[in-house]
Design an enzyme around this catalytic site. Structure first.
Site, mmCIF file in Angstrom:
data_model
loop_
_atom_site.group_PDB
_atom_site.id
_atom_site.type_symbol
_atom_site.label_atom_id
_atom_site.label_comp_id
_atom_site.label_asym_id
_atom_site.label_seq_id
_atom_site.Cartn_x
_atom_site.Cartn_y
_atom_site.Cartn_z
ATOM 1 N N GLY A 31 0.796 -1.227 0.000
ATOM 2 C CA GLY A 31 0.000 0.000 0.000
ATOM 3 C C GLY A 31 0.824 1.270 0.000
ATOM 4 N N GLY A 36 4.966 3.731 -9.091
ATOM 5 C CA GLY A 36 5.569 2.394 -9.251
ATOM 6 C C GLY A 36 4.513 1.306 -9.094
ATOM 7 N N HIS A 37 3.740 1.395 -8.005
ATOM 8 C CA HIS A 37 2.669 0.411 -7.796
ATOM 9 C C HIS A 37 1.664 0.452 -8.950
ATOM 10 C CE1 HIS A 37 3.692 1.286 -3.403
ATOM 11 N NE2 HIS A 37 3.862 -0.009 -3.485
ATOM 12 N N GLN A 61 7.346 -9.985 7.594
ATOM 13 C CA GLN A 61 8.563 -9.615 6.862
ATOM 14 C C GLN A 61 9.282 -8.417 7.488
ATOM 15 O OE1 GLN A 61 6.253 -8.907 3.150
ATOM 16 N NE2 GLN A 61 7.579 -7.139 2.859
ATOM 17 N N GLY A 147 7.876 -5.646 -8.939
ATOM 18 C CA GLY A 147 8.784 -4.610 -9.418
ATOM 19 C C GLY A 147 10.247 -5.040 -9.352
ATOM 20 N N LYS A 149 12.427 -3.047 -8.702
ATOM 21 C CA LYS A 149 12.973 -2.248 -7.587
ATOM 22 C C LYS A 149 13.447 -3.168 -6.464
ATOM 23 C CE LYS A 149 12.827 1.060 -4.253
ATOM 24 N NZ LYS A 149 11.841 0.736 -3.254
ATOM 25 N N ASP A 150 12.621 -4.195 -6.163
ATOM 26 C CA ASP A 150 12.999 -5.188 -5.150
ATOM 27 C C ASP A 150 13.583 -6.386 -5.878
ATOM 28 O OD1 ASP A 150 11.756 -4.080 -2.464
ATOM 29 O OD2 ASP A 150 10.339 -3.674 -4.078
ATOM 30 N N GLN A 153 13.972 -9.728 -4.109
ATOM 31 C CA GLN A 153 12.627 -10.282 -3.900
ATOM 32 C C GLN A 153 12.104 -10.932 -5.184
ATOM 33 O OE1 GLN A 153 9.349 -8.233 -1.680
ATOM 34 N NE2 GLN A 153 8.649 -7.733 -3.730
ATOM 35 N N ARG A 187 8.618 4.469 1.286
ATOM 36 C CA ARG A 187 9.472 4.974 2.371
ATOM 37 C C ARG A 187 10.069 6.350 2.072
ATOM 38 N NH1 ARG A 187 10.710 -0.842 3.166
ATOM 39 N NH2 ARG A 187 10.010 -1.363 5.273
HETATM 40 P P1 AMP Z 1 5.743 -2.562 -1.719
HETATM 41 O O1 AMP Z 1 4.384 -1.976 -1.518
HETATM 42 O O2 AMP Z 1 6.859 -1.621 -1.438
HETATM 43 O O3 AMP Z 1 5.905 -3.901 -1.040
HETATM 44 O O4 AMP Z 1 5.861 -2.863 -3.269
HETATM 45 C C1 AMP Z 1 4.888 -3.619 -3.938
HETATM 46 C C2 AMP Z 1 5.386 -3.946 -5.321
HETATM 47 O O5 AMP Z 1 5.660 -2.718 -6.007
HETATM 48 C C3 AMP Z 1 6.709 -4.736 -5.326
HETATM 49 O O6 AMP Z 1 6.657 -5.701 -6.370
HETATM 50 C C4 AMP Z 1 7.735 -3.675 -5.597
HETATM 51 O O7 AMP Z 1 8.902 -4.160 -6.217
HETATM 52 C C5 AMP Z 1 6.970 -2.749 -6.536
HETATM 53 N N1 AMP Z 1 7.552 -1.411 -6.546
HETATM 54 C C6 AMP Z 1 7.831 -0.629 -5.474
HETATM 55 N N2 AMP Z 1 8.412 0.527 -5.882
HETATM 56 C C7 AMP Z 1 8.507 0.455 -7.234
HETATM 57 C C8 AMP Z 1 9.024 1.335 -8.250
HETATM 58 N N3 AMP Z 1 9.570 2.503 -7.942
HETATM 59 N N4 AMP Z 1 8.956 0.926 -9.530
HETATM 60 C C9 AMP Z 1 8.411 -0.275 -9.849
HETATM 61 N N5 AMP Z 1 7.904 -1.139 -8.949
HETATM 62 C C10 AMP Z 1 7.955 -0.780 -7.656
#
Ligand code: AMP
Length: 283
Positions: A31, A36-37, A61, A147, A149-150, A153, A187
């Site tokens: 959330g 990105g999301h 996690q 993403g 980005k991780d 993961q 973050r």
């Molecule tokens: P999170 O909510 O941070 O756990 O991210 C959820 C999903 O969004 C994960 O697959 C992340 O890799 C992806 N994600 C987070 N930030 C970005 C970004 N800047 N660009 C692309 N995907 C992202």
């Protein structure tokens, strides 16, 4: 857009869509949505008949000294944004719905969890693998979008899917960045104006690493890039390096010589408070 809070309702909806011959795309998130999301949701929308986004700040996690309680949350805004992307179902369970009192299973991957973020965050990837396994069993997706980005993961999930024979296509989606190059992250909200400005050092180090590799004709000792990136981060007294590594794009093993198959992966802390990550292939 349907909002679902129980595992049973999610499974029922997924079963119904599947029996109607519809393909399901899953986008797991914690959330506090940003572009990105949304780009992951758009990709799932493009590729599948129905899109399920999950919004769950997964306690399993987070380490004991991490930011579980303060993790940014904004349900109503997230709901509107997901709806705007044409998401069909938003799954947002309480932790007690996901982890009953008797819960005792842990999915743990050996090699791919070692090093990089796994070294700084013990247990983190067990939490990720466990919750993603549960989400796969609940949402029954044909495809799931994560993403780049991780980066670690994503490698972990690909390995999980291969090892446990999940019949799910994993789609890795490119990093979405702010105009100055900072990778978008929930973050980033923790950063004050000065911290926000200097946080761009991670993406600047990526740009510099690509230039060094090109100038060297496509390969050079990884340590030269690591030293450069560390000093670009540490030129700011507010920033401390957690790791800077050159690893192979698919095995994640450290490489002595950086080349077109390398990924530069980094994590730093800003004012010992905000942990930021970034990475990029060096091809
Ligand atoms: P999170 O909510 O941070 O756990 O991210 C959820 C999903 O969004 C994960 O697959 C992340 O890799 C992806 N994600 C987070 N930030 C970005 C970004 N800047 N660009 C692309 N995907 C992202």
């Amino acid at each position: 857009m349907r909002i679902v809070r129980t595992t049973k309702e999610l499974q029922q909806q997924a079963n119904q869509w599947r029996s109607n011959g519809l393909t399901i795309g899953l986008v797991p998130t914690m959330g506090f949505f940003h572009e990105g999301h949304l780009s992951l949701m758009r990709e799932a929308r493009r590729q599948c008949d129905r899109v399920i986004t999950t919004l769950f700040v997964n306690p399993m996690q987070f380490g004991p000294n991490e930011d579980l309680d303060s993790y940014p949350r904004s349900f109503e805004r997230d709901q509107q944004m997901a709806e705007g992307e044409g998401v069909d179902l938003l799954f947002c369970p309480d932790p007690s719905e996901m982890y009953g009192e008797q819960f005792q299973t842990k999915i743990s991957l050996d090699k791919v969890s070692q090093g990089l973020c796994g070294a700084d965050r013990p247990g983190h990837f067990d939490g990720v693998a466990t919750v993603v396994t549960k989400l796969f069993n609940l949402a029954k997706p044909h495809k799931a979008v994560f993403g780049q980005k991780d980066f670690q993961q994503l490698a972990l999930i690909r390995q999980l899917v291969a090892d446990l024979n999940f019949d799910i296509e994993i789609i890795g989606h490119p990093i979405v960045r702010e105009e100055d190059g900072l990778a978008m992250s929930s973050r980033n909200k923790y950063l004050d104006a000065n911290e926000r400005k200097i946080a761009v050092c991670l993406s600047q180090a990526i740009g510099q690493a690509k230039k060094m590799l090109a100038d060297a004709g496509g390969s050079l000792p990884a340590q030269e890039i690591i030293t450069m990136a560390e000093s670009m981060i540490e030129q700011h007294p507010e920033c401390s390096v957690e790791y800077v590594s050159i690893v192979h794009q698919s095995t994640l093993r450290p490489m002595e010589i950086a080349d077109g198959e390398s990924v530069l992966a980094m994590a730093m802390k800003v004012n010992n408070k905000v942990r930021l990550i970034d990475n990029s292939p060096l091809c």
